[in-house]
Design a protein around this motif. Structure first.
Motif, PDB file in Angstrom:
ATOM      1  N   VAL A   1      -3.155  15.397  -1.564  1.00  0.00           N
ATOM      2  CA  VAL A   1      -2.894  14.549  -2.726  1.00  0.00           C
ATOM      3  C   VAL A   1      -4.201  14.224  -3.449  1.00  0.00           C
ATOM      4  CG1 VAL A   1      -1.979  12.339  -3.510  1.00  0.00           C
ATOM      5  CG2 VAL A   1      -0.832  13.580  -1.652  1.00  0.00           C
ATOM      6  N   LEU A   2      -5.184  13.783  -2.678  1.00  0.00           N
ATOM      7  CA  LEU A   2      -6.454  13.379  -3.281  1.00  0.00           C
ATOM      8  C   LEU A   2      -7.174  14.555  -3.919  1.00  0.00           C
ATOM      9  CD1 LEU A   2      -7.695  11.003  -0.437  1.00  0.00           C
ATOM     10  CD2 LEU A   2      -6.633  10.348  -2.603  1.00  0.00           C
TER      11      LEU A   2
ATOM     12  N   GLU B   1       3.896  11.260  -5.552  1.00  0.00           N
ATOM     13  CA  GLU B   1       4.929  11.885  -6.377  1.00  0.00           C
ATOM     14  C   GLU B   1       4.343  12.405  -7.696  1.00  0.00           C
ATOM     15  OE1 GLU B   1       7.921   8.940  -6.839  1.00  0.00           O
ATOM     16  OE2 GLU B   1       8.548   9.010  -4.732  1.00  0.00           O
ATOM     17  N   ARG B   2       3.450  11.619  -8.303  1.00  0.00           N
ATOM     18  CA  ARG B   2       2.833  12.067  -9.549  1.00  0.00           C
ATOM     19  C   ARG B   2       1.937  13.278  -9.318  1.00  0.00           C
ATOM     20  NH1 ARG B   2       0.207   7.903 -10.741  1.00  0.00           N
ATOM     21  NH2 ARG B   2      -1.932   8.643 -11.015  1.00  0.00           N
ATOM     22  N   SER B   3       1.468  13.434  -8.095  1.00  0.00           N
ATOM     23  CA  SER B   3       0.616  14.573  -7.747  1.00  0.00           C
ATOM     24  C   SER B   3       1.420  15.796  -7.335  1.00  0.00           C
ATOM     25  CB  SER B   3      -0.333  14.185  -6.603  1.00  0.00           C
ATOM     26  OG  SER B   3      -1.063  13.019  -6.920  1.00  0.00           O
TER      27      SER B   3
ATOM     28  N   ALA C   1       0.831  -1.202   0.000  1.00  0.00           N
ATOM     29  CA  ALA C   1       0.000   0.000   0.000  1.00  0.00           C
ATOM     30  C   ALA C   1       0.870   1.259   0.000  1.00  0.00           C
ATOM     31  CB  ALA C   1      -0.918   0.002   1.214  1.00  0.00           C
ATOM     32  N   ARG C   2       1.955   1.262   0.813  1.00  0.00           N
ATOM     33  CA  ARG C   2       2.845   2.437   0.869  1.00  0.00           C
ATOM     34  C   ARG C   2       3.555   2.662  -0.468  1.00  0.00           C
ATOM     35  NH1 ARG C   2       4.349   0.065   6.166  1.00  0.00           N
ATOM     36  NH2 ARG C   2       3.239   1.264   7.774  1.00  0.00           N
ATOM     37  N   LYS C   3       3.934   1.575  -1.120  1.00  0.00           N
ATOM     38  CA  LYS C   3       4.613   1.689  -2.412  1.00  0.00           C
ATOM     39  C   LYS C   3       3.698   2.371  -3.438  1.00  0.00           C
ATOM     40  CE  LYS C   3       6.511  -1.194  -6.106  1.00  0.00           C
ATOM     41  NZ  LYS C   3       6.769  -2.607  -6.552  1.00  0.00           N
ATOM     42  N   ALA C   4       2.461   1.929  -3.501  1.00  0.00           N
ATOM     43  CA  ALA C   4       1.510   2.524  -4.443  1.00  0.00           C
ATOM     44  C   ALA C   4       1.191   3.965  -4.058  1.00  0.00           C
ATOM     45  CB  ALA C   4       0.226   1.686  -4.473  1.00  0.00           C
ATOM     46  N   TRP C   5       1.130   4.255  -2.764  1.00  0.00           N
ATOM     47  CA  TRP C   5       0.868   5.626  -2.300  1.00  0.00           C
ATOM     48  C   TRP C   5       1.994   6.567  -2.696  1.00  0.00           C
ATOM     49  CZ3 TRP C   5      -2.376   9.161  -0.983  1.00  0.00           C
ATOM     50  CH2 TRP C   5      -1.952  10.290  -0.283  1.00  0.00           C
TER      51      TRP C   5
ATOM     52  N   ALA D   1       2.867  13.652   2.734  1.00  0.00           N
ATOM     53  CA  ALA D   1       1.895  14.743   2.614  1.00  0.00           C
ATOM     54  C   ALA D   1       0.530  14.297   3.142  1.00  0.00           C
ATOM     55  CB  ALA D   1       1.775  15.166   1.154  1.00  0.00           C
ATOM     56  N   GLU D   2      -0.271  15.278   3.540  1.00  0.00           N
ATOM     57  CA  GLU D   2      -1.626  14.980   4.003  1.00  0.00           C
ATOM     58  C   GLU D   2      -2.425  14.355   2.848  1.00  0.00           C
ATOM     59  OE1 GLU D   2      -3.298  15.322   6.908  1.00  0.00           O
ATOM     60  OE2 GLU D   2      -1.346  15.753   7.841  1.00  0.00           O
TER      61      GLU D   2
END
Length: 535
Positions: A511-512, A498-500, A489-493, A506-507
């Motif tokens: 990101v969302l 980073e793409r964001s 989950a952390r890897k995908a996050w 970050a909160e």
């Protein structure tokens, strides 16, 4: 007679079925003016179906009437006559009325072809001989001028109308029994009716000669004597290459319809076999018209930022060149919404709502045009109106999975849980449905506690198109966290953050917030990320 003028036009000359139906409707109107016209009468007397035709299970007459209605509308957009034939929506009766799009034109004076005094002074026999020759010459001149005019009209039409791929639906040959013929006839009529509902294709009977550079044959053959199993093949007309085939079980009506529905979706969907084959010809081509529409569909599916601006630019160019194309206007409504959400509103000249309304004015029976109005209503926050128009769009084409899926997405965003059924149905019917639809289904699985199902569904599409749908990444992260696979989950996050443009610490809301504008959905996902405790 207005009917004969229509029958002499190129579009009706290319379609014997529509010509036959037009003749029947006009004759019926004249001979049985006071008798209501039913779908059964249209099917049997107008379209040649047998007496056992069942209007409850076969929509062929309704679909063909809709097809004729569109052909009439397109004809009178070009021909500015004072009167026109039209078929009111949800009716079968044809009516002669005022052409609302007509413009006043002057009738040129008729020139005199002879002079009385001259004829009196000429030898009668010599005059008749000369008159005969003059008549022949005049006829040749008229024919030549007519040919030039026709070519100019064709060139003009080609320049102002998008040329979509055409599909000629062919029937099986060599059927020995009446039962086999009935099964094949029903399958043939069902295919034509279902395919006709897709605005990005042009469907023809096998005896037609469509004027399209891209033509396909949908061929049908039987695999046993009773026609319990048939084969469909989609063939590229120019190369005779078979680009798709499938088998249909015809043992029961339910089974046959399910298999035919699946086949239609695979052929005609926005990312179906025809679209994929056409894209191989126009890859990287942003020319106005059909090539541009293909590129815009690709952006909608894959969300590749590099394709966004050229796709919007060519859609804007297409709007000016093909302003009378209902399908293009429908897609422009979406393009405008995409442009606004991407801070590129100036790339499309016009308002999304105006494009949608123009699309329905051009073709009131178009599912895509109808749904464009629904989307505009949802974007304005009018959920009730959006659902009303959306459900009508689904009724016009229940096999358009994009319409089904996005109606579900918008309904869920409006707090209507029944929207999940639409999104799930779209995803189950079409594995090539938009990734945003798949993401919606995955998120709903997660909310219901099916973390494993959400993770598997998300992973399937993420591996296929990395980074194409943020919703899939979000559902994958949260599902993995619920399954105590915290490192995954952390890897995908980290990749999403980073793409964001943020760090992994970050909160979540920041990101969302780059990807989600709906406050209710954002709050719900933020709470879920806090419960996941990734960092």
């Amino acid at each position: 007679m207005e009917r004969d003028r229509l029958l002499c036009s190129p579009e009706f000359a290319r379609s014997p079925t529509m010509s036959k139906l037009l003749r029947f409707l006009v004759d019926y109107k004249i001979e049985d003016a006071g008798k209501p016209l039913t779908a059964y009468t249209v099917a049997v007397d107008g379209l040649g179906r047998n007496d056992s035709f069942d209007t409850q299970i076969d929509s062929y007459p309704r679909v063909q009437i809709g097809r004729l209605r569109r052909m009439l509308d397109h004809f009178y957009l070009r021909e500015k006559s004072e009167k026109r034939l039209f078929i009111p929506y949800q009716h079968y009766e044809i009516i002669l009325g005022r052409n609302e799009g007509a413009t006043d034109t002057e009738t040129p004076p008729v020139a005199s072809l002879g002079d009385k005094s001259a004829s009196n002074s000429a030898d009668r026999r010599g005059f008749l001989g000369h008159a005969y020759l003059l008549a022949i010459v005049a006829a040749l001149i008229v024919a030549a001028l007519g040919a030039i005019y026709y070519l100019q009209e064709v060139e003009s039409e080609m320049a102002t109308h998008i040329t979509y791929p055409s599909v000629i639906v062919k029937t099986a040959e060599g059927l020995s029994s009446s039962a086999s013929r009935d099964k094949m006839e029903m399958a043939h009529s069902y295919l034509i009716g279902a395919l006709e509902n897709f605005d990005q294709l042009r469907i023809f009977d096998e005896d037609a000669e469509p004027a399209s550079r891209s033509q396909y044959f949908l061929e049908t053959s039987i695999l046993n004597d009773t026609a319990d199993r048939i084969q469909l093949r989609l063939v590229a007309a120019d190369t005779r290459e078979v680009i798709w085939s499938t088998r249909i079980e015809t043992g029961t009506t339910t089974l046959r319809q399910a298999d035919l529905d699946k086949a239609v979706i695979e052929i005609a969907g926005s990312y179906g076999k025809i679209a994929q084959h056409e894209l191989s010809k126009y890859r990287g081509d942003y020319s106005p018209g059909y090539p541009c529409l293909l590129q815009f569909h690709q952006y909608i599916r894959h969300h590749d930022p590099a394709n966004l601006e050229p796709a919007l630019a060519c859609m804007d160019s297409s709007a000016r060149q093909f302003s009378n194309d209902a399908y293009l206007m429908s897609m422009l409504a979406i393009a405008k919404n995409v442009a606004e959400n991407s801070n590129l509103a100036n790339k499309i000249d016009g308002a999304g709502k105006d494009f949608a309304l123009r699309a329905t004015k051009l073709d009131n029976d178009s599912a895509t045009a109808t749904f464009a109005v629904a989307q505009s209503a949802f974007y304005e926050g009018d959920c009730r109106r959006g659902v009303s128009w959306g459900e009508r769009a689904v009724s016009l084409n229940p096999l358009n999975t994009r319409i089904l899926g996005y109606l579900g997405i918008y309904m869920l965003a409006c707090g209507m849980p029944e929207g999940e059924a639409y999104a799930t149905r779209a995803w189950e019917m079409d594995a090539n449905a938009d990734l945003d639809i798949a993401a919606t289904v995955a998120i709903q699985k997660l909310w219901r506690g099916d973390a494993k199902g959400a993770q598997e569904l998300s992973a399937k599409y993420m591996d296929f198109v990395p980074g194409a749908a943020t919703g899939l990444e979000i559902s994958y992260i949260l599902a993995s966290a619920r399954l105590n696979e915290k490192e995954e989950a952390r890897k995908a996050w980290r990749l999403l953050a980073e793409r964001s443009g943020f760090s992994e610490s970050a909160e979540p809301r920041k990101v969302l917030g780059r990807w989600i504008s709906n406050p209710a959905i954002l709050n719900e996902l933020e709470a879920e990320f806090k419960r996941a405790r990734l960092y």
